[in-house]
Write a protein that holds these residues in place. Sequence first.
Motif, PDB file in Angstrom:
ATOM      1  N   ALA A 312       0.833  -1.201   0.000  1.00 58.55           N
ATOM      2  CA  ALA A 312       0.000   0.000   0.000  1.00 58.55           C
ATOM      3  C   ALA A 312       0.866   1.249   0.000  1.00 58.55           C
ATOM      4  CB  ALA A 312      -0.930  -0.010   1.210  1.00 58.55           C
ATOM      5  N   ARG A 313       1.930   1.232   0.782  1.00 63.93           N
ATOM      6  CA  ARG A 313       2.823   2.388   0.835  1.00 63.93           C
ATOM      7  C   ARG A 313       3.560   2.565  -0.487  1.00 63.93           C
ATOM      8  NH1 ARG A 313       4.747   1.413   5.531  1.00 63.93           N
ATOM      9  NH2 ARG A 313       3.492   2.911   6.690  1.00 63.93           N
ATOM     10  N   ILE A 314       3.948   1.469  -1.093  1.00 65.65           N
ATOM     11  CA  ILE A 314       4.613   1.543  -2.392  1.00 65.65           C
ATOM     12  C   ILE A 314       3.669   2.128  -3.439  1.00 65.65           C
ATOM     13  CG2 ILE A 314       5.550   0.157  -4.287  1.00 65.65           C
ATOM     14  CD1 ILE A 314       6.650  -1.754  -2.086  1.00 65.65           C
ATOM     15  N   MET A 315       2.440   1.632  -3.481  1.00 66.31           N
ATOM     16  CA  MET A 315       1.461   2.128  -4.458  1.00 66.31           C
ATOM     17  C   MET A 315       1.012   3.548  -4.145  1.00 66.31           C
ATOM     18  SD  MET A 315      -0.928  -1.189  -5.316  1.00 66.31           S
ATOM     19  CE  MET A 315      -1.300  -1.611  -3.617  1.00 66.31           C
ATOM     20  N   GLY A 316       1.210   3.969  -2.911  1.00 69.25           N
ATOM     21  CA  GLY A 316       0.880   5.340  -2.532  1.00 69.25           C
ATOM     22  C   GLY A 316       2.057   6.277  -2.625  1.00 69.25           C
ATOM     23  N   ASN A 317       3.119   5.840  -3.323  1.00 65.11           N
ATOM     24  CA  ASN A 317       4.329   6.657  -3.478  1.00 65.11           C
ATOM     25  C   ASN A 317       4.884   7.100  -2.128  1.00 65.11           C
ATOM     26  OD1 ASN A 317       4.623   7.003  -6.511  1.00 65.11           O
ATOM     27  ND2 ASN A 317       2.502   7.651  -6.216  1.00 65.11           N
ATOM     28  N   GLY A 318       4.911   6.164  -1.197  1.00 61.38           N
ATOM     29  CA  GLY A 318       5.489   6.421   0.118  1.00 61.38           C
ATOM     30  C   GLY A 318       4.514   6.928   1.147  1.00 61.38           C
ATOM     31  N   GLU A 319       3.272   7.174   0.753  1.00 60.63           N
ATOM     32  CA  GLU A 319       2.288   7.732   1.682  1.00 60.63           C
ATOM     33  C   GLU A 319       1.131   6.768   1.871  1.00 60.63           C
ATOM     34  OE1 GLU A 319      -0.932  11.295   1.378  1.00 60.63           O
ATOM     35  OE2 GLU A 319       1.163  11.874   1.122  1.00 60.63           O
ATOM     36  N   VAL A 320       0.694   6.629   3.112  1.00 60.54           N
ATOM     37  CA  VAL A 320      -0.473   5.805   3.420  1.00 60.54           C
ATOM     38  C   VAL A 320      -1.387   6.609   4.331  1.00 60.54           C
ATOM     39  CG1 VAL A 320      -1.306   3.630   4.367  1.00 60.54           C
ATOM     40  CG2 VAL A 320       0.924   3.708   3.273  1.00 60.54           C
ATOM     41  N   THR A 321      -2.596   6.836   3.883  1.00 62.11           N
ATOM     42  CA  THR A 321      -3.556   7.579   4.700  1.00 62.11           C
ATOM     43  C   THR A 321      -4.097   6.690   5.812  1.00 62.11           C
ATOM     44  OG1 THR A 321      -5.423   6.955   3.298  1.00 62.11           O
ATOM     45  CG2 THR A 321      -4.209   8.954   2.697  1.00 62.11           C
ATOM     46  N   ARG A 322      -4.709   7.309   6.808  1.00 61.84           N
ATOM     47  CA  ARG A 322      -5.283   6.544   7.916  1.00 61.84           C
ATOM     48  C   ARG A 322      -6.361   5.579   7.422  1.00 61.84           C
ATOM     49  NH1 ARG A 322      -5.418   6.522  13.378  1.00 61.84           N
ATOM     50  NH2 ARG A 322      -3.854   8.163  13.412  1.00 61.84           N
ATOM     51  N   SER A 323      -7.161   6.022   6.468  1.00 59.21           N
ATOM     52  CA  SER A 323      -8.213   5.141   5.957  1.00 59.21           C
ATOM     53  C   SER A 323      -7.626   3.918   5.268  1.00 59.21           C
ATOM     54  CB  SER A 323      -9.123   5.907   4.994  1.00 59.21           C
ATOM     55  OG  SER A 323      -8.383   6.417   3.889  1.00 59.21           O
ATOM     56  N   VAL A 324      -6.528   4.105   4.541  1.00 54.54           N
ATOM     57  CA  VAL A 324      -5.863   2.965   3.887  1.00 54.54           C
ATOM     58  C   VAL A 324      -5.284   2.026   4.941  1.00 54.54           C
ATOM     59  CG1 VAL A 324      -3.930   2.273   2.417  1.00 54.54           C
ATOM     60  CG2 VAL A 324      -5.381   4.196   1.744  1.00 54.54           C
ATOM     61  N   LYS A 325      -4.719   2.578   6.010  1.00 53.68           N
ATOM     62  CA  LYS A 325      -4.187   1.740   7.083  1.00 53.68           C
ATOM     63  C   LYS A 325      -5.297   0.898   7.712  1.00 53.68           C
ATOM     64  CE  LYS A 325      -0.376   4.822   8.359  1.00 53.68           C
ATOM     65  NZ  LYS A 325       0.173   5.726   9.393  1.00 53.68           N
ATOM     66  N   ILE A 326      -6.438   1.512   7.939  1.00 45.88           N
ATOM     67  CA  ILE A 326      -7.565   0.773   8.536  1.00 45.88           C
ATOM     68  C   ILE A 326      -8.030  -0.334   7.597  1.00 45.88           C
ATOM     69  CG2 ILE A 326      -9.968   0.971   9.280  1.00 45.88           C
ATOM     70  CD1 ILE A 326      -9.274   3.793  10.281  1.00 45.88           C
ATOM     71  N   ILE A 327      -8.094  -0.014   6.301  1.00 46.70           N
ATOM     72  CA  ILE A 327      -8.488  -1.038   5.317  1.00 46.70           C
ATOM     73  C   ILE A 327      -7.485  -2.188   5.324  1.00 46.70           C
ATOM     74  CG2 ILE A 327      -8.731  -1.502   2.849  1.00 46.70           C
ATOM     75  CD1 ILE A 327      -9.865   1.357   2.578  1.00 46.70           C
ATOM     76  N   CYS A 328      -6.202  -1.863   5.370  1.00 55.39           N
ATOM     77  CA  CYS A 328      -5.165  -2.908   5.396  1.00 55.39           C
ATOM     78  C   CYS A 328      -5.281  -3.756   6.662  1.00 55.39           C
ATOM     79  CB  CYS A 328      -3.774  -2.280   5.314  1.00 55.39           C
ATOM     80  SG  CYS A 328      -3.344  -1.637   3.686  1.00 55.39           S
ATOM     81  N   PHE A 329      -5.591  -3.120   7.772  1.00 56.58           N
ATOM     82  CA  PHE A 329      -5.751  -3.859   9.022  1.00 56.58           C
ATOM     83  C   PHE A 329      -6.928  -4.824   8.937  1.00 56.58           C
ATOM     84  CE2 PHE A 329      -7.772  -3.931  13.331  1.00 56.58           C
ATOM     85  CZ  PHE A 329      -6.873  -4.810  13.901  1.00 56.58           C
ATOM     86  N   LEU A 330      -8.052  -4.331   8.444  1.00 48.76           N
ATOM     87  CA  LEU A 330      -9.238  -5.190   8.317  1.00 48.76           C
ATOM     88  C   LEU A 330      -8.999  -6.308   7.309  1.00 48.76           C
ATOM     89  CD1 LEU A 330     -12.047  -2.469   8.362  1.00 48.76           C
ATOM     90  CD2 LEU A 330     -11.341  -3.979  10.235  1.00 48.76           C
ATOM     91  N   LEU A 331      -8.303  -5.987   6.230  1.00 54.32           N
ATOM     92  CA  LEU A 331      -7.982  -7.011   5.236  1.00 54.32           C
ATOM     93  C   LEU A 331      -7.026  -8.048   5.816  1.00 54.32           C
ATOM     94  CD1 LEU A 331      -8.461  -7.894   2.335  1.00 54.32           C
ATOM     95  CD2 LEU A 331      -6.576  -6.395   1.619  1.00 54.32           C
ATOM     96  N   SER A 332      -6.093  -7.603   6.656  1.00 53.71           N
ATOM     97  CA  SER A 332      -5.186  -8.535   7.335  1.00 53.71           C
ATOM     98  C   SER A 332      -5.973  -9.510   8.202  1.00 53.71           C
ATOM     99  CB  SER A 332      -4.185  -7.767   8.210  1.00 53.71           C
ATOM    100  OG  SER A 332      -3.388  -6.904   7.461  1.00 53.71           O
ATOM    101  N   LEU A 333      -6.935  -8.984   8.959  1.00 54.19           N
ATOM    102  CA  LEU A 333      -7.772  -9.844   9.797  1.00 54.19           C
ATOM    103  C   LEU A 333      -8.540 -10.855   8.958  1.00 54.19           C
ATOM    104  CD1 LEU A 333      -9.235  -7.268  12.360  1.00 54.19           C
ATOM    105  CD2 LEU A 333      -7.695  -9.167  12.889  1.00 54.19           C
ATOM    106  N   ALA A 334      -9.127 -10.389   7.851  1.00 53.99           N
ATOM    107  CA  ALA A 334      -9.918 -11.279   7.003  1.00 53.99           C
ATOM    108  C   ALA A 334      -9.054 -12.376   6.394  1.00 53.99           C
ATOM    109  CB  ALA A 334     -10.607 -10.467   5.906  1.00 53.99           C
ATOM    110  N   LEU A 335      -7.907 -12.004   5.854  1.00 56.18           N
ATOM    111  CA  LEU A 335      -7.015 -12.996   5.244  1.00 56.18           C
ATOM    112  C   LEU A 335      -6.468 -13.964   6.287  1.00 56.18           C
ATOM    113  CD1 LEU A 335      -5.054 -10.714   2.744  1.00 56.18           C
ATOM    114  CD2 LEU A 335      -6.668 -12.538   2.160  1.00 56.18           C
ATOM    115  N   ALA A 336      -6.167 -13.444   7.482  1.00 50.84           N
ATOM    116  CA  ALA A 336      -5.668 -14.307   8.554  1.00 50.84           C
ATOM    117  C   ALA A 336      -6.726 -15.332   8.955  1.00 50.84           C
ATOM    118  CB  ALA A 336      -5.253 -13.471   9.753  1.00 50.84           C
ATOM    119  N   TYR A 337      -7.967 -14.873   9.083  1.00 48.47           N
ATOM    120  CA  TYR A 337      -9.040 -15.797   9.453  1.00 48.47           C
ATOM    121  C   TYR A 337      -9.254 -16.861   8.373  1.00 48.47           C
ATOM    122  CZ  TYR A 337     -13.623 -17.771  10.292  1.00 48.47           C
ATOM    123  OH  TYR A 337     -14.653 -18.656  10.475  1.00 48.47           O
ATOM    124  N   LEU A 338      -9.284 -16.442   7.121  1.00 47.23           N
ATOM    125  CA  LEU A 338      -9.476 -17.401   6.027  1.00 47.23           C
ATOM    126  C   LEU A 338      -8.323 -18.398   5.965  1.00 47.23           C
ATOM    127  CD1 LEU A 338     -10.832 -14.998   3.251  1.00 47.23           C
ATOM    128  CD2 LEU A 338     -12.123 -16.726   4.538  1.00 47.23           C
TER     129      LEU A 338
END
Length: 667
Positions: A312-338
Amino acid sequence: MASSQMVSDKLFYRPDIDGLRALAVLLVIAFHFFGVRGGFVGVDIFFVISGYLITSILLKELQLGEYTLYGFYARRVKRIFPALLLVLGASLIAGWFVLLAHEYQLLGKHVLAGATFSSNIVLWLESGYFDKESHLKPLLHLWSLGVEEQFYIFWPLILAWCYRRSWSIGFALPSLGLCSFLLNLYVSSVSSVTAFYWLPTRGWQLLAGAAIAYMQLRHSAPYQTWLEKGFRKHILGLLGLLLILISASQLRSAHVYPGYWALFPTLGAFLLISSGPLSWINHYFFARRWMVAIGLISYPLYLWHWPLISFARIMGNGEVTRSVKIICFLLSLALAYLTYALIEKRIKTHSSQKIIKKLVMLLIIFGSLGVVVNLSGGMSNRYPDKEKIYQSFKSSDERYLEDVLNNPCERRFMAQDYLGVCQKSSIDQLPDSLLIGDSHAISSYPGLAYHYQQANRSLMMIARGACVPLIGVETHRRGEPDVCKKIMTEIYDFGATENNIKNIIITFRGPWYLHGGGRSYDKKEINPILLKELSFEEGIKKTYQVLDALGKRMIVYIDIPELDFLPEDCMDLRPVEISRRNLNTSCSTPYKKAFEISREFRDRLNIVKKELPNLIIFDAFEQFCDESRCYAQIGDKMLYEDGNHLSNHGSMHLGQKFFEINKNNLK
């Protein structure tokens, strides 16, 4: 140890341990996603938990006569490989679409390291001044898995050897742990990077967990060690949590780590586990259903979270917004559970031995793919237009520099034993000038040497990164040997005895040594470089006095502007983007901001100049700036290699300016 020493009947499942795993992984995620400065101690907690659980199983099997090395490693394969394979494969696929060739090449190297459980060693070897930004390493977090699996190459063998020969594990275990801890203290004082990544300096944390397993399983009543009896278990459990929370809130990456500091989270985890499942904090907090649920997916959650935020940081050219961080966190939880529900649970209960062979074969295949990606140069034909843009910015035709870059010194200097460099612009001509400095001198040398050659003069450079090039100034850098004073003494002694050397040119990253920082000057972080003995001003004066007495001209650079971005931020390179806000289309930084970084260094140098009228100051800073901005690019030429080191183009630009301004100042 005789088996009569081990009389516990069975291993109990402790839900609070899964709860502690949850705390560990959430701390790591908080560190990576949300800036909890000491959240990295979650890994230390994982080490203690791992040592406890694995040693408990091994001791129980030894007691019952069921221990086999194959059985142990078969369980490790079923436990570790499935989620790891998914993450390695997903990273290769994501990298194909997101990364440029040089980045994908590095990813291939890290996939191989992950597949061979050597990431800690590879990352240790990569560490240094010109190391890549961490967000460009989606598999950076696999270093801890490398430490664990290397530990489990040796620990089952040591444990079984002691047990079967009636050796006292109660003696061997603390002895090994103490040796590892003392080694950690020593190596941390010399090279904290080494201590951070090495198994020998991390093993004591796993052995701390192993000690709990030994204490519990050697008693006739399970979990009734001294630590678990009476009211003390509640106090010790709360104390353990307090130590972890203090560590997470107070420790910073700037601390020498692991060192003594790692005692806090390690002891905290030790006390929590030792206090048993009935202590208040374990029973009423860590054994809660939601904590246990996160703990059960903690391993795949740990594996998934960093690649997601990294890409996400790479695709954001070094920047990650708080909303993107939250999405990544939720996606991490989902992938971990699956991963846990659909893959891990099924493989764990799979009785066929064929699954072991298939998992091992798949890991070999993924490691081989990493080799192919690395040796192919990152498969640059994927995005030829983007690669062409990148190469036009980054590459330089070095043919005209061959004559000045391939002339190593005949004599070997101490600096070269510590990753330093010695070069000459001419083989046939004795040098009339000596360039002394740190890594900024190294990056400035090519262009300066070229223009010396064009002027029919000769330049010699001796430099070593992270060293202040002044006489009598002792430089102490966290994580590096404190050898700079000796290195510089040898260099200046050499310059003093060489009568042909008339000019001593000194350049170094002055502002960094005074108040620290790189791209984070505004954060007021503790400077990892400390000046001892002589002050900066005293060092300048003493150096001048010594050189002036020898009849040598002293020229000191005011250092180049520090960028608040990376050169890559100037280029629209990303094949897949989620944000363009961090692109620096002007490839420049505000003059006032860059000037403020160098102000203190400049002011101190000008004060000294008033007392030393013959001191020559070359303002390298102003050669990259106009009245409003400082530039990292001229035309299609990128002047910087990173945020504070010059490229060959930048070196050529500065070398030309140096001669234009100082041609009459050189002896």
